[in-house]
Design a protein around this motif. Structure first.
Motif, short mmCIF file in Angstrom:
data_model
loop_
_atom_site.label_atom_id
_atom_site.label_comp_id
_atom_site.label_asym_id
_atom_site.label_seq_id
_atom_site.Cartn_x
_atom_site.Cartn_y
_atom_site.Cartn_z
N LYS A 16 50.29 51.45 42.61
CA LYS A 16 49.58 50.28 42.08
C LYS A 16 48.17 50.65 41.65
CE LYS A 16 51.73 46.30 42.37
NZ LYS A 16 52.09 45.57 41.18
N LEU A 17 47.49 51.45 42.47
CA LEU A 17 46.14 51.89 42.12
C LEU A 17 46.14 52.72 40.85
CD1 LEU A 17 44.64 52.81 45.60
CD2 LEU A 17 43.95 50.94 44.11
N MET A 18 47.14 53.57 40.70
CA MET A 18 47.22 54.42 39.52
C MET A 18 47.43 53.58 38.26
SD MET A 18 46.73 57.49 40.44
CE MET A 18 47.40 58.56 39.20
N GLU A 19 48.20 52.49 38.38
CA GLU A 19 48.42 51.62 37.24
C GLU A 19 47.12 50.93 36.85
OE1 GLU A 19 51.54 48.98 38.39
OE2 GLU A 19 52.99 50.60 38.58
N GLY A 20 46.30 50.67 37.82
CA GLY A 20 44.99 50.09 37.58
C GLY A 20 45.05 48.63 37.16
N GLU A 21 43.88 48.07 37.06
CA GLU A 21 43.77 46.70 36.63
C GLU A 21 43.64 46.69 35.10
OE1 GLU A 21 41.26 45.23 40.46
OE2 GLU A 21 40.52 46.79 39.17
N ASN A 22 44.09 45.64 34.49
CA ASN A 22 44.00 45.53 33.05
C ASN A 22 42.62 44.98 32.70
OD1 ASN A 22 44.18 44.78 30.35
ND2 ASN A 22 46.33 44.24 30.53
N LYS A 23 41.69 45.88 32.45
CA LYS A 23 40.31 45.47 32.21
C LYS A 23 40.17 44.61 30.96
CE LYS A 23 38.13 49.31 34.60
NZ LYS A 23 37.23 50.45 34.50
N LYS A 24 40.93 44.94 29.94
CA LYS A 24 40.87 44.14 28.71
C LYS A 24 41.26 42.69 28.99
CE LYS A 24 42.06 44.42 23.88
NZ LYS A 24 42.61 45.26 22.83
N GLN A 25 42.31 42.49 29.78
CA GLN A 25 42.74 41.14 30.13
C GLN A 25 41.73 40.45 31.04
OE1 GLN A 25 45.33 39.64 28.76
NE2 GLN A 25 44.90 37.75 29.85
N LEU A 26 41.16 41.19 31.98
CA LEU A 26 40.13 40.62 32.86
C LEU A 26 38.94 40.11 32.04
CD1 LEU A 26 40.04 43.13 35.84
CD2 LEU A 26 40.64 40.72 35.95
N VAL A 27 38.51 40.90 31.07
CA VAL A 27 37.38 40.51 30.22
C VAL A 27 37.72 39.26 29.43
CG1 VAL A 27 35.95 41.20 28.24
CG2 VAL A 27 36.40 42.83 30.10
N LYS A 28 38.92 39.22 28.89
CA LYS A 28 39.38 38.06 28.11
C LYS A 28 39.36 36.78 28.96
CE LYS A 28 43.38 36.52 25.46
NZ LYS A 28 44.74 36.88 25.02
N GLU A 29 39.89 36.87 30.17
CA GLU A 29 39.94 35.70 31.05
C GLU A 29 38.56 35.31 31.54
OE1 GLU A 29 42.62 33.86 31.49
OE2 GLU A 29 43.79 35.22 30.26
N LEU A 30 37.72 36.29 31.86
CA LEU A 30 36.37 36.00 32.32
C LEU A 30 35.55 35.34 31.21
CD1 LEU A 30 34.36 36.12 34.63
CD2 LEU A 30 33.74 38.43 33.88
N LYS A 31 35.76 35.78 29.98
CA LYS A 31 35.06 35.17 28.84
C LYS A 31 35.35 33.67 28.78
CE LYS A 31 34.85 35.08 23.84
NZ LYS A 31 35.46 35.54 22.60
N LYS A 32 36.61 33.28 28.98
CA LYS A 32 36.98 31.87 28.96
C LYS A 32 36.18 31.08 30.00
CE LYS A 32 41.79 32.64 27.63
NZ LYS A 32 43.18 32.50 28.12
N LEU A 33 36.05 31.65 31.19
CA LEU A 33 35.31 30.97 32.26
C LEU A 33 33.81 30.91 31.95
CD1 LEU A 33 37.09 32.49 35.37
CD2 LEU A 33 37.27 30.15 34.53
N ILE A 34 33.28 32.00 31.46
CA ILE A 34 31.85 32.05 31.15
C ILE A 34 31.49 31.02 30.09
CG2 ILE A 34 30.07 33.49 30.07
CD1 ILE A 34 31.39 35.89 31.57
N LYS A 35 32.34 30.88 29.08
CA LYS A 35 32.07 29.93 27.99
C LYS A 35 32.01 28.49 28.49
CE LYS A 35 32.23 30.91 23.99
NZ LYS A 35 31.12 31.01 23.07
N GLN A 36 32.51 28.21 29.68
CA GLN A 36 32.49 26.86 30.24
C GLN A 36 31.22 26.59 31.04
OE1 GLN A 36 36.19 25.63 32.11
NE2 GLN A 36 37.26 27.20 30.94
N THR A 37 30.30 27.57 31.09
CA THR A 37 29.06 27.40 31.85
C THR A 37 27.88 27.24 30.91
OG1 THR A 37 28.52 29.75 31.93
CG2 THR A 37 30.00 28.92 33.65
N GLY A 77 37.99 46.05 39.07
CA GLY A 77 37.99 44.74 38.43
C GLY A 77 36.82 43.88 38.87
N ILE A 78 36.54 43.88 40.17
CA ILE A 78 35.42 43.09 40.70
C ILE A 78 34.09 43.63 40.19
CG2 ILE A 78 34.12 42.63 42.85
CD1 ILE A 78 36.47 40.77 42.52
N ALA A 79 33.93 44.95 40.17
CA ALA A 79 32.69 45.55 39.68
C ALA A 79 32.50 45.24 38.19
CB ALA A 79 32.70 47.06 39.90
N LEU A 80 33.57 45.26 37.43
CA LEU A 80 33.51 44.92 36.01
C LEU A 80 33.01 43.49 35.83
CD1 LEU A 80 35.56 45.76 33.10
CD2 LEU A 80 35.98 43.45 33.88
N MET A 81 33.56 42.56 36.61
CA MET A 81 33.12 41.18 36.51
C MET A 81 31.66 41.01 36.90
SD MET A 81 36.47 38.96 37.61
CE MET A 81 37.15 39.98 38.91
#
Length: 89
Positions: A16-37, A77-81
């Motif tokens: 699971k660690l080797m597969e890693g987190e999908n940073k592109k998807q995390l950024v996309k989802e975080l952008k949606k939340l940020i735009k609501q602030t 993922g957390i550090a990226l956010m």
């Protein structure tokens, strides 16, 4: 715990660690939340990019013409956010 079961569990966790987190998807989802602030009102774009040398960046652009390039190479993922949220302030 049976040693063989423990070894298999560690192997699956490592996979699971080797597969890693999908940073592109995390950024996309975080952008949606940020735009609501209130802080996100001025944000025009937040994009994840990866260079040919495997360096990873998030580009934050606002409506005032200001752009920030944040190095997120090797971030979890957390550090990226956290880096993105710090870059918006």
């Amino acid at each position: 715990m049976d040693p063989q079961i423990e070894i298999e569990a560690r192997r699956r966790a490592d996979q699971k660690l080797m597969e890693g987190e999908n940073k592109k998807q995390l950024v996309k989802e975080l952008k949606k939340l940020i735009k609501q602030t209130r802080a996100g009102i001025a944000v025009k774009a937040i994009e994840y990019t990866k260079s040919d040398e495997d360096d990873e960046y998030v580009i934050i652009e606002n409506y005032y013409g200001k752009t920030k390039k944040i190095d997120v190479t090797a971030d979890s993922g957390i550090a990226l956010m956290r880096d993105i949220l710090a870059g918006i302030r």
